[in-house]
Motif scaffolding. Structure first.
Motif: not given
Lengths: 207, 277
Positions: A49, A52, A57, A81, A92, B171-172, B174-175, B177, B266-267, B270, B273-274, B276
């Motif tokens: 966290t 991120r 993020l 970013r 990925v 996951r992809e 966020e990669a 982003l 650009h998130q 919640r 999201r992954q 944590p």
């Protein structure tokens, strides 16, 4: 006598709330601009966290994260970013070849992370996990970042790949990149890091 | 195409030989319930547990159709000014249904309203502007109902597909982003998939029309005694209308859904999201 460089990042009384209580509570620390900083702590302490928060993020529910003295929320998020490239725990691979994944300058990027040029034409999803993690690092480097934020970058790798990626990360830090790495491996703190930030679990509110 | 609708109306009024234009009494409807009794018996025999649902569905359909029959009879009998209200009720009901289906998308009801309104107004607007169909209650309400039903399904499909795919691929996403892509760019592969899955049913339906199925509007006109050639012209308009309406609705639904699944920074929201460590 030269003044000490200001920290690259500052966590200032940062709190992040989860569904079951705080994930991070009142955390403060500084990440120096030079070298490799490792965030260590037990599982569940909120290390990922914290990482991120660096490229937004996630945003904190309380407190401030600063990059070079500026609240990251005051920066253009897309430029933030680009400057702060985050690479996740599991590599990925986007659809297409390695060259497609890397974009302009692919051969140089591949060489920089120690992968042979022959891989450029290979489908990215056919790489080994170790190769894919290096490709992820190369893709991040292609954005010409100031900071690499790495979330347990070797946890999914076998022993041989692990030492290679660790050496690569060390070399990138030595080349002048600010590298922030989350790890649960205490060896990284002793053998790899220039700076260590301890992350303790947030106290859980009693039910 | 106005001629086709007029022909249908004329045929409905004249009651040609072998057509269904003679009155079907409620007694006839009651007799057709015999088929439902057989279905309930089959469910009971095979222990499907669908008997209650079948009875409820039969009862609901009876009440709903009788009610709408009286409403339409009233509107068509010189109360055409009620047409926008009837369409609004249909849109609201469809949006409620579609929004409920995609409840995991924040603001799904508003997304559904936007997509269904654009899909419906876009197609009916084009048909009206080119005078392809008359702007009368008798034409606009049935056509509107067809397009609303179809775009409702498309809207639900696009919203749920996009949300589920982004959650599964976070996951992809966020990669992407993290590399500095905007939320629109980062979601584009799944955006395209959702659009395709939303639009493909109406594309396939248009491809096989006449070969696999004689669709509702055409069947209705033929049963009402209109010439098959008049019926197919109306059906073609309906198919093209549905194709266009679904495209409009899918585009709007996907665009609005992406906005709801990402924050302005650009998130991912919640809930997507992954988790944590």
């Amino acid at each position: 006598m030269t003044a000490p460089r200001p920290p690259r990042f500052e966590y200032d009384d940062v709190t992040v709330l989860g569904d079951d209580g705080p994930i991070v509570a009142g955390f403060s620390a500084a990440v120096p601009a030079d070298g490799l900083t490792v965030l260590v702590g037990p599982s569940g302490a909120g290390k990922t966290t914290l990482l991120r928060l660096l490229n937004r993020l996630d945003d904190p529910d309380g407190g401030v994260v600063r990059l070079d003295g500026t609240d990251v929320r005051d920066l253009d998020v897309l430029e933030l970013r680009r400057r702060v490239q985050l690479v996740g725990q599991v590599p990925v691979a986007f659809p297409g070849t390695v060259a497609d994944n890397l974009g302009p300058g692919a051969p140089e990027l591949l060489e920089r992370v120690g992968l042979p040029a022959v891989l450029l034409a290979r489908d990215a999803d056919r790489l080994s996990v170790g190769e894919a993690q290096r490709m992820s690092l190369a893709r991040a480097l292609g954005r010409r970042p100031d900071v690499l934020a790495l979330d347990e970058p070797t946890s999914a790798l076998d022993t041989a790949s692990k030492s290679g990626v660790e050496a690569l990360i060390r070399r990138l830090a030595d080349e002048g990149l600010t590298v922030v790495m989350v790890t649960h491996d205490p060896r990284h703190a002793t053998d790899l890091a220039d700076h260590v930030v301890q992350v303790a679990p947030a106290p859980r509110t009693a039910p | 195409m106005i001629a086709a609708l007029d022909a249908a109306a004329h045929a409905a009024g004249s009651g040609g030989s072998g057509t269904l234009t003679g009155p079907i009494s409620f007694g006839d409807v009651g007799l057709s319930v015999f088929l439902v009794v057989i279905a309930v018996a089959a469910s009971r025999w095979r222990r499907l547990g669908l008997e209650r649902d079948m009875v409820v569905a039969t009862g609901r359909s009876f009440v709903q159709l009788v009610a709408v029959g009286y409403v339409l009879d009233f509107v068509f009998g010189g109360q055409g000014w009620l047409t926008p209200i009837v369409l609004s009720v249909m849109v609201a009901t469809a949006a409620w249904t579609s929004g409920s289906r995609a409840r995991q998308v924040p603001g799904s009801y508003l997304v559904a309203v936007g997509a269904i309104v654009v899909g419906t107004a876009g197609t009916l607007g084009v048909l009206g502007a080119f005078r392809i169909v008359p702007l009368s209650a008798r034409a606009v309400i049935p056509l509107g109902s067809m397009v609303i039903t179809s775009v409702m399904n498309t809207t639900s499909l696009v919203m749920t597909r996009l949300r589920d795919d982004l959650a599964a691929s976070r996951r992809e996403v966020e990669a992407r982003l993290s590399l500095g892509q905007t939320s629109y760019e980062a979601s584009l592969p799944w955006h395209r998939q959702a659009l395709r899955s939303g639009m493909l049913p109406s594309v396939d339906q248009t491809k096989v029309v006449g070969l696999v199925a004689l669709p509702g509007a055409m069947t209705g006109m033929i049963l009402a005694g209109a010439s098959p050639l008049a019926a197919i012209r109306l059906q073609l308009v309906v198919m093209y209308m549905l194709l266009g309406g679904n495209a409009f609705a899918a585009l709007v639904a996907a665009q609005l859904t992406v906005r709801r699944l990402f924050t302005p920074a650009h998130q991912l929201i919640r809930s997507l999201r992954q988790v944590p460590d």
